[in-house]
Structures are given as C-alpha cells and as structure tokens.
Design a protein around this motif. Sequence first.
Motif, PDB file in Angstrom:
ATOM      1  N   ASN A  76      31.937   3.783 -27.230  1.00 30.23           N
ATOM      2  CA  ASN A  76      30.991   4.140 -26.042  1.00 30.23           C
ATOM      3  C   ASN A  76      31.780   4.962 -24.937  1.00 30.23           C
ATOM      4  OD1 ASN A  76      29.021   3.986 -24.120  1.00 30.23           O
ATOM      5  ND2 ASN A  76      29.549   1.842 -23.534  1.00 30.23           N
ATOM      6  N   ILE A  77      31.495   6.064 -25.040  1.00 26.91           N
ATOM      7  CA  ILE A  77      32.204   7.083 -24.183  1.00 26.91           C
ATOM      8  C   ILE A  77      31.431   7.650 -23.028  1.00 26.91           C
ATOM      9  CG2 ILE A  77      34.041   7.565 -25.808  1.00 26.91           C
ATOM     10  CD1 ILE A  77      32.373  10.190 -26.281  1.00 26.91           C
ATOM     11  N   TRP A  78      32.028   7.636 -21.835  1.00 28.79           N
ATOM     12  CA  TRP A  78      31.193   8.356 -20.598  1.00 28.79           C
ATOM     13  C   TRP A  78      31.598   9.698 -20.270  1.00 28.79           C
ATOM     14  CZ3 TRP A  78      28.055   5.155 -17.199  1.00 28.79           C
ATOM     15  CH2 TRP A  78      27.927   3.643 -17.786  1.00 28.79           C
ATOM     16  N   THR A  79      30.681  10.573 -19.884  1.00 30.75           N
ATOM     17  CA  THR A  79      31.019  11.834 -19.845  1.00 30.75           C
ATOM     18  C   THR A  79      30.426  12.469 -18.278  1.00 30.75           C
ATOM     19  OG1 THR A  79      29.008  12.938 -20.821  1.00 30.75           O
ATOM     20  CG2 THR A  79      31.039  12.652 -22.133  1.00 30.75           C
ATOM     21  N   CYS A  80      30.843  13.340 -17.923  1.00 31.30           N
ATOM     22  CA  CYS A  80      30.120  14.168 -16.785  1.00 31.30           C
ATOM     23  C   CYS A  80      30.567  15.648 -17.082  1.00 31.30           C
ATOM     24  CB  CYS A  80      31.095  13.643 -15.653  1.00 31.30           C
ATOM     25  SG  CYS A  80      32.794  14.154 -15.633  1.00 31.30           S
ATOM     26  N   SER A  81      29.817  16.294 -15.987  1.00 35.01           N
ATOM     27  CA  SER A  81      30.046  17.924 -15.822  1.00 35.01           C
ATOM     28  C   SER A  81      30.893  18.393 -15.146  1.00 35.01           C
ATOM     29  CB  SER A  81      28.209  18.518 -15.599  1.00 35.01           C
ATOM     30  OG  SER A  81      28.416  18.399 -14.311  1.00 35.01           O
ATOM     31  N   VAL A  82      31.443  19.777 -15.212  1.00 28.74           N
ATOM     32  CA  VAL A  82      32.467  20.268 -14.299  1.00 28.74           C
ATOM     33  C   VAL A  82      31.984  20.240 -12.774  1.00 28.74           C
ATOM     34  CG1 VAL A  82      33.363  21.561 -16.274  1.00 28.74           C
ATOM     35  CG2 VAL A  82      31.504  22.539 -14.777  1.00 28.74           C
ATOM     36  N   ASN A  83      30.910  20.145 -12.725  1.00 28.16           N
ATOM     37  CA  ASN A  83      30.293  19.911 -11.199  1.00 28.16           C
ATOM     38  C   ASN A  83      30.124  18.542 -10.636  1.00 28.16           C
ATOM     39  OD1 ASN A  83      30.045  22.981 -11.168  1.00 28.16           O
ATOM     40  ND2 ASN A  83      28.115  22.775 -12.254  1.00 28.16           N
ATOM     41  N   THR A  84      30.499  17.600 -11.351  1.00 26.34           N
ATOM     42  CA  THR A  84      30.243  16.290 -10.896  1.00 26.34           C
ATOM     43  C   THR A  84      31.184  16.044  -9.616  1.00 26.34           C
ATOM     44  OG1 THR A  84      29.849  15.493 -13.192  1.00 26.34           O
ATOM     45  CG2 THR A  84      30.171  13.790 -11.728  1.00 26.34           C
ATOM     46  N   SER A  85      30.944  15.570  -8.643  1.00 28.71           N
ATOM     47  CA  SER A  85      31.811  15.160  -7.430  1.00 28.71           C
ATOM     48  C   SER A  85      32.804  14.157  -7.664  1.00 28.71           C
ATOM     49  CB  SER A  85      31.157  14.841  -6.396  1.00 28.71           C
ATOM     50  OG  SER A  85      30.400  13.739  -6.391  1.00 28.71           O
ATOM     51  N   LEU A  86      33.722  14.020  -7.162  1.00 30.31           N
ATOM     52  CA  LEU A  86      34.991  13.172  -6.996  1.00 30.31           C
ATOM     53  C   LEU A  86      34.178  11.712  -6.825  1.00 30.31           C
ATOM     54  CD1 LEU A  86      37.969  12.347  -8.002  1.00 30.31           C
ATOM     55  CD2 LEU A  86      38.205  12.802  -5.550  1.00 30.31           C
ATOM     56  N   LYS A  87      33.666  11.624  -6.079  1.00 28.58           N
ATOM     57  CA  LYS A  87      32.654  10.177  -5.681  1.00 28.58           C
ATOM     58  C   LYS A  87      31.941   9.747  -7.056  1.00 28.58           C
ATOM     59  CE  LYS A  87      30.028   8.031  -2.426  1.00 28.58           C
ATOM     60  NZ  LYS A  87      28.761   7.960  -1.428  1.00 28.58           N
ATOM     61  N   ASP A  88      31.222  10.706  -7.354  1.00 33.75           N
ATOM     62  CA  ASP A  88      30.098  10.381  -8.705  1.00 33.75           C
ATOM     63  C   ASP A  88      31.145   9.749  -9.764  1.00 33.75           C
ATOM     64  OD1 ASP A  88      28.148  10.697  -6.984  1.00 33.75           O
ATOM     65  OD2 ASP A  88      27.694  12.673  -7.918  1.00 33.75           O
ATOM     66  N   ILE A  89      32.243  10.533  -9.927  1.00 36.09           N
ATOM     67  CA  ILE A  89      33.076  10.195 -10.847  1.00 36.09           C
ATOM     68  C   ILE A  89      33.759   8.716 -10.713  1.00 36.09           C
ATOM     69  CG2 ILE A  89      35.397  10.609 -12.187  1.00 36.09           C
ATOM     70  CD1 ILE A  89      34.893  13.538 -11.668  1.00 36.09           C
ATOM     71  N   GLU A  90      34.297   8.366  -9.760  1.00 34.44           N
ATOM     72  CA  GLU A  90      34.555   7.228  -9.426  1.00 34.44           C
ATOM     73  C   GLU A  90      33.706   5.914  -9.595  1.00 34.44           C
ATOM     74  OE1 GLU A  90      36.742   5.098  -5.446  1.00 34.44           O
ATOM     75  OE2 GLU A  90      35.898   7.021  -4.997  1.00 34.44           O
ATOM     76  N   THR A  91      32.488   6.385  -9.080  1.00 32.21           N
ATOM     77  CA  THR A  91      31.380   5.465  -9.455  1.00 32.21           C
ATOM     78  C   THR A  91      31.062   5.437 -10.646  1.00 32.21           C
ATOM     79  OG1 THR A  91      30.235   6.063  -7.050  1.00 32.21           O
ATOM     80  CG2 THR A  91      29.082   4.894  -9.100  1.00 32.21           C
ATOM     81  N   LYS A  92      31.076   6.137 -11.570  1.00 34.36           N
ATOM     82  CA  LYS A  92      30.715   6.165 -13.062  1.00 34.36           C
ATOM     83  C   LYS A  92      32.178   5.301 -13.626  1.00 34.36           C
ATOM     84  CE  LYS A  92      28.592   9.298 -15.283  1.00 34.36           C
ATOM     85  NZ  LYS A  92      28.315  10.333 -16.159  1.00 34.36           N
ATOM     86  N   MET A  93      33.291   5.478 -13.086  1.00 32.87           N
ATOM     87  CA  MET A  93      34.356   4.941 -14.001  1.00 32.87           C
ATOM     88  C   MET A  93      34.393   3.547 -13.265  1.00 32.87           C
ATOM     89  SD  MET A  93      37.470   7.912 -13.224  1.00 32.87           S
ATOM     90  CE  MET A  93      38.842   6.771 -13.885  1.00 32.87           C
ATOM     91  N   ARG A  94      33.950   3.169 -12.327  1.00 34.63           N
ATOM     92  CA  ARG A  94      33.688   1.716 -11.709  1.00 34.63           C
ATOM     93  C   ARG A  94      32.845   1.042 -12.607  1.00 34.63           C
ATOM     94  NH1 ARG A  94      34.504   2.770  -5.647  1.00 34.63           N
ATOM     95  NH2 ARG A  94      36.594   1.905  -5.395  1.00 34.63           N
ATOM     96  N   THR A  95      31.579   1.577 -12.788  1.00 31.18           N
ATOM     97  CA  THR A  95      30.484   1.047 -13.636  1.00 31.18           C
ATOM     98  C   THR A  95      30.922   0.967 -14.975  1.00 31.18           C
ATOM     99  OG1 THR A  95      28.908   2.340 -12.173  1.00 31.18           O
ATOM    100  CG2 THR A  95      28.332   1.457 -14.610  1.00 31.18           C
ATOM    101  N   ALA A  96      31.876   1.569 -15.593  1.00 31.51           N
ATOM    102  CA  ALA A  96      32.354   1.601 -17.247  1.00 31.51           C
ATOM    103  C   ALA A  96      33.485   0.638 -17.149  1.00 31.51           C
ATOM    104  CB  ALA A  96      32.433   2.988 -17.479  1.00 31.51           C
ATOM    105  N   GLN A  97      34.054   0.448 -16.022  1.00 31.88           N
ATOM    106  CA  GLN A  97      35.360  -0.298 -15.901  1.00 31.88           C
ATOM    107  C   GLN A  97      36.370   0.315 -17.032  1.00 31.88           C
ATOM    108  OE1 GLN A  97      34.533  -4.429 -16.983  1.00 31.88           O
ATOM    109  NE2 GLN A  97      33.591  -4.691 -15.056  1.00 31.88           N
TER     110      GLN A  97
END
Length: 97
Positions: A76-97
């Motif tokens: 189960n891997i999570w991805t993002c685009s090159v244009n994703t903001s640092l805030k959105d990445i942080e939120t995604k990482m918290r969600t995925a733990q």
Amino acid sequence: MKTEELMTRDVATCSADDSLECAAGLMWDRDVGCVVVTDAQQKPIGMITDRDLAMAAYTQGALLRDIRVDNAMARNIWTCSVNTSLKDIETKMRTAQ
C-alpha cells in the motif's frame, strides 16, 4: 515549497523477485533506508525499508539471501505529484502514518 524541490529523482529500485540481500545491498550502496519495488515495466508496486528487512529476517528466521522482497515489502504505497505542496504532503504522511 513543492514536492519537486524536495524529491530525489534518481530513486533506488528493485524487483519483488529480488532477495532481501539484494535490497539491503542497494540501501548500503546508495546510503538510503528504503527502496521502491517495481514491476517489469518499472511501475511502482511497493516499498521495502531497512526495518522491513530486519523484521523479515527475525520473524522468518532465515538469511536475507533466502527471503524474497515480495515477502516483506509494503504494498500500500502513497504517491503525490511534483506540484503537491509541502503542507499536503505532510497531511498525507500523517494519514498514512
């Protein structure tokens, strides 16, 4: 700040059929703690970390050369685009733990 400014473009990869010894060697050579697992078309299908290696060897009581990446990788891997903001990445990482 965007993903593009933080990301590594030259990512270490291995196959699900590779041994954990092979994955560990990549981590050592590249000085990284994780490797992306890809299929025959180089599409990401999972991730293997140094902790995954250690826990697989411990729980399976086998040598790294005798265990396939497929038996220890996260699927189960999570991805993002090159244009994703640092805030959105942080939120995604918290969600995925």
